[in-house]
Design an enzyme around this catalytic site. Structure first.
Site, mmCIF file in Angstrom:
data_model
loop_
_atom_site.group_PDB
_atom_site.id
_atom_site.type_symbol
_atom_site.label_atom_id
_atom_site.label_comp_id
_atom_site.label_asym_id
_atom_site.label_seq_id
_atom_site.Cartn_x
_atom_site.Cartn_y
_atom_site.Cartn_z
ATOM 1 N N ASP A 25 40.712 34.714 36.961
ATOM 2 C CA ASP A 25 39.896 35.746 37.685
ATOM 3 C C ASP A 25 38.639 35.133 38.085
ATOM 4 O OD1 ASP A 25 39.724 38.055 39.305
ATOM 5 O OD2 ASP A 25 39.256 39.295 37.492
ATOM 6 N N GLY A 26 38.027 35.588 39.223
ATOM 7 C CA GLY A 26 36.953 35.550 39.682
ATOM 8 C C GLY A 26 36.251 34.395 40.826
ATOM 9 N N ASN A 27 37.397 33.938 41.469
ATOM 10 C CA ASN A 27 37.133 32.939 42.263
ATOM 11 C C ASN A 27 36.511 33.620 43.612
ATOM 12 O OD1 ASN A 27 38.686 31.032 40.932
ATOM 13 N ND2 ASN A 27 40.671 31.158 42.019
ATOM 14 N N TRP A 30 32.910 34.139 42.497
ATOM 15 C CA TRP A 30 32.020 32.952 42.691
ATOM 16 C C TRP A 30 31.878 32.469 43.958
ATOM 17 C CZ3 TRP A 30 32.529 27.777 44.217
ATOM 18 C CH2 TRP A 30 32.009 26.806 43.706
ATOM 19 N N HIS A 42 38.592 29.445 45.433
ATOM 20 C CA HIS A 42 40.089 28.969 45.072
ATOM 21 C C HIS A 42 40.279 27.513 44.797
ATOM 22 C CE1 HIS A 42 41.531 32.965 45.484
ATOM 23 N NE2 HIS A 42 41.226 33.010 46.660
ATOM 24 N N GLU A 72 51.388 40.994 43.700
ATOM 25 C CA GLU A 72 50.679 41.831 44.543
ATOM 26 C C GLU A 72 49.429 41.173 45.332
ATOM 27 O OE1 GLU A 72 50.917 42.249 41.248
ATOM 28 O OE2 GLU A 72 52.500 43.816 41.273
ATOM 29 N N ARG A 76 46.618 40.754 50.146
ATOM 30 C CA ARG A 76 45.291 40.161 50.562
ATOM 31 C C ARG A 76 45.433 39.872 52.341
ATOM 32 N NH1 ARG A 76 43.049 36.493 45.627
ATOM 33 N NH2 ARG A 76 43.096 37.927 44.019
ATOM 34 N N LEU A 136 53.037 19.178 26.604
ATOM 35 C CA LEU A 136 52.545 20.445 27.053
ATOM 36 C C LEU A 136 53.644 20.862 28.168
ATOM 37 C CD1 LEU A 136 50.417 22.698 27.171
ATOM 38 C CD2 LEU A 136 49.351 21.324 29.128
ATOM 39 N N HIS A 198 39.046 43.811 32.081
ATOM 40 C CA HIS A 198 39.637 44.114 30.947
ATOM 41 C C HIS A 198 40.967 44.898 31.294
ATOM 42 C CE1 HIS A 198 36.057 43.865 27.964
ATOM 43 N NE2 HIS A 198 35.941 43.003 29.020
#
Length: 250
Positions: A25-27, A30, A42, A72, A76, A136, A198
């Site tokens: 979260d936060g692109n 930023w 992004h 969701e 956008r 991984l 949160h």
């Protein structure tokens, strides 16, 4: 919780998490702070994905699950969604060879049927190339929602009941788990959310039932090895009870 999960409790506490999930979260914020368009955030976030995967490989995590595009997110602005889809194609094309070289198995979880045929083909190609890798497992949650995942699992069980293969009273936590995304992987031990929020945002609702949470104000494009290491260090200090009581009955 299955007995297998319980048997792994001490091992997880001693050696750290086996499976980490990240809500990236936060692109947008930023980019705004930089005076740039949201898509720039992004793009910068892709570099953080690269750093996170490299860190996960170096620290011998079994699985890393990244929340890239929720069900969701289609709400956008159309221009941003289109740009995100193009970025997704670019990332698949540019990163999959490196992932394969480093023995990473790529999986895309979510309802991919809504994506264009071109993106679906890129996903199939990337998953096939890395399918036999033993390092991984990198899960990219794209058009994913936790409620969608559970509903799809319930539908599969309902079909088995309808076909006479399963009785309703035979439905258990294990049988539902076996129908959900990532059922073959270790349970999620740690959920990291960047950007200062949160909340869970409909992410892996079933799979994170006993996960530890780590929230950071760091915006996703600024997420690096030091922040990741801080989350693992915090995890190592947690006392995981898996629904049980603390020592002494507190």
């Amino acid at each position: 919780m299955s007995s297998n999960n319980q048997n792994n409790t001490d091992d997880q506490q001693e050696h750290g998490p086996r499976h980490v999930a990240i809500i990236m979260d936060g692109n947008g914020r930023w980019a705004k702070n930089q005076g740039k368009l949201r898509i720039s955030g992004h793009r910068a976030g892709v570099k953080s994905v690269r750093r996170a995967v490299s860190f996960a490989v170096s620290n011998n995590l079994e699985a890393l699950t990244l929340y890239a595009f929720s069900s969701e997110n289609w709400s956008r602005p159309a221009q941003e969604v289109t740009a995100l889809m193009e970025l997704f194609v670019w990332a698949l094309d540019s990163e999959v060879k490196s992932l394969h070289k480093h023995n990473v198995r790529l999986r895309v979880i979510g309802d991919t049927s809504r994506f264009s045929p071109r993106i679906q083909e890129r996903i199939r190609r990337s998953e096939t190339l890395t399918a036999n890798n033993s390092g991984l497992t990198l899960n990219i949650a794209a058009n994913y929602g936790g409620r969608w995942d559970i509903i799809e699992g319930v539908k599969k069980l309902a079909e088995q009941v309808q076909e006479g293969l399963l009785r309703p009273d035979q439905i258990t936590e294990e049988s539902l788990t076996s129908q959900l995304c990532m059922q073959e992987l270790a349970p999620v031990d740690l959920v990291i959310r960047t950007g200062g929020e949160h909340r869970i945002s409909n992410f892996l609702l079933w799979q994170i039932a006993y996960a530890e949470f780590y929230f950071t104000d760091v915006l996703w494009p600024d997420f690096d090895e030091h922040v990741f290491e801080g989350a693992l260090n915090a995890f190592s200090l947690r006392e995981r009870r898996f629904g049980g009581a603390a020592p002494g009955g507190a």
